[in-house]
Design an enzyme around this catalytic site. Sequence first.
Site, PDB file in Angstrom:
ATOM      1  N   LYS A 278       5.488   5.038  -9.951  1.00  0.00           N
ATOM      2  CA  LYS A 278       4.153   4.997  -9.338  1.00  0.00           C
ATOM      3  C   LYS A 278       3.072   4.896 -10.408  1.00  0.00           C
ATOM      4  CE  LYS A 278       5.704   7.699  -5.376  1.00  0.00           C
ATOM      5  NZ  LYS A 278       5.895   9.078  -4.900  1.00  0.00           N
TER       6      LYS A 278
ATOM      7  N   GLU B  10       0.814  -1.222   0.000  1.00  0.00           N
ATOM      8  CA  GLU B  10       0.000   0.000   0.000  1.00  0.00           C
ATOM      9  C   GLU B  10       0.845   1.269   0.000  1.00  0.00           C
ATOM     10  OE1 GLU B  10      -3.649   0.394   0.018  1.00  0.00           O
ATOM     11  OE2 GLU B  10      -2.658   2.220  -0.641  1.00  0.00           O
TER      12      GLU B  10
ATOM     13  N   VAL C 140       2.720   3.640  -3.334  1.00  0.00           N
ATOM     14  CA  VAL C 140       2.186   4.780  -4.090  1.00  0.00           C
ATOM     15  C   VAL C 140       1.345   5.632  -3.150  1.00  0.00           C
ATOM     16  CG1 VAL C 140       0.886   5.529  -6.108  1.00  0.00           C
ATOM     17  CG2 VAL C 140       2.038   3.315  -6.144  1.00  0.00           C
TER      18      VAL C 140
END
Length: 429
Positions: free
Chosen positions: A207, A131, A134
């Site tokens: 990302k 998690e 990004v």
Amino acid sequence: MTDRMLKVGLLGCGNVGAAVVRLLHDHRDDIARRAGCRLEVAKVAVRDPARPRDVPLDPSAFTADAMEVVEDPDIDIVCELIGGCEPAGSLILAAFDRDKPVVTANKELLATRGRELLDASDAKGLDLYFEAAVGGGIPLIRPLKESLTGERLTRVLGIVNGTTNYILTRMSDEGMRFADALAEAQRLGYAEADPTADVDGHDAAAKCAILASIAFNARVVGGDVYREGISGVTTEDVEFARRLGYVVKLLAIAELHDQRIAARVHPAMIPAEHPLAAVRDAFNAVFVEGPNVGELMFYGRGAGGEPTATAVVGDVVTVARNLLAGARGVGCTCFHERTIRPMAEMDGQYYILLRVEDRPGVLAEIAGVFGRNQVSIKSVWQEGTGADAQLVFITHRAREGAFQQAVSELRAVKAVEEVRSILRVEAEE
Ligand SMILES: NC(=O)c1ccc[n+]([C@@H]2O[C@H](COP(=O)([O-])OP(=O)(O)OC[C@H]3O[C@@H](n4cnc5c(N)ncnc54)[C@H](OP(=O)(O)O)[C@@H]3O)[C@@H](O)[C@H]2O)c1
């Protein structure tokens, strides 16, 4: 209160790792209730175990040998917070070999070797949660991967790098030059001593690749993402943008076009009234679009030890619950093979600033070049006269390849002394 215990092995105890240790300690009772077991940080690998650290851990917990953490049979969950591709990648694979689930915050690694790592976790039926990779403290991966399973997302658009957003905010607000805004960001700790990964868009591209992979259920790697950084953005561009009703932002954009994925990171002008224009300083925000949910926006602190650690702790608790239940969370969701749509096929609007000879007929010559390449001009105006004459154009939507062809032809036009700037314009037409 449960007396069951799972042991966490940390690889790295820097900005994020140290905050993870503190959160797991400070909220231990609440975490135990949620996880169904106590979570103890039992071993921590760092480069320099002798360095004093502001964490509630006995010095004997530290080691310089990361494999010692991974191989320790008492460690149940491995949390990789070293960063970079190696040794992080080998350590994660070694953890899977020893049947340990992994939590990581490592965007660079996931954007280059995500397939290898997720295949290894799938093969072993082990969790790999990321998690924090990004958006730092902004929950994004889980919402995209799990909450939005019922949606077919079409677009992800966001500001995913706080350093560049801070620099562009200072350039807009104070009229600072790029180099001065960067120096200020470094002084305040928003930018690294070597700012290349942020300023040149590598961090945002990693990302963007992760978000695109999850949003469109197909593997996208960092190298698939078209990338331009912000070092070429000038105070002049930012000022022209302001006068035209735009704000300059470094955007990460991933879209699904005819089952192909287009993924890009570049500076762009966005309308001043767009919600992303209000995302200032080091904040991040990501827009997600789909036919059923419409637009969703995730906003918050995209970096920093404490915010990022909340995402890591959330993953550790979920992985602990899964372990206790003998279950596994959602694994790799890249079910489809999709090709990447080349940048030249993208349609977009452009801003272009030219230094030109100040004489009759110049505008017509330039308009002719655009026209021959099917690039239609939306607005144009002249700044300055004589040696300072400049023309500023905003185009209607045009094919990237056609626009770039027009630019290369303009460079050969005698009346065009310099192509000073080009920026994409992200706006609804
Ligand atoms: N910082 C953020 O805001 C942020 C936000 C989102 C994601 N992330 C990600 O989180 C991860 C960690 O970032 P960070 O900012 O916490 O990094 P950091 O402050 O540089 O910490 C890295 C840690 O790894 C240790 N380390 C380095 N090489 C090692 C090795 N070979 N063996 C064992 N330990 C080693 C370092 O030890 P020493 O302490 O002894 O040097 C340090 O404790 C990265 O993947 C980063 O991309 C960070």
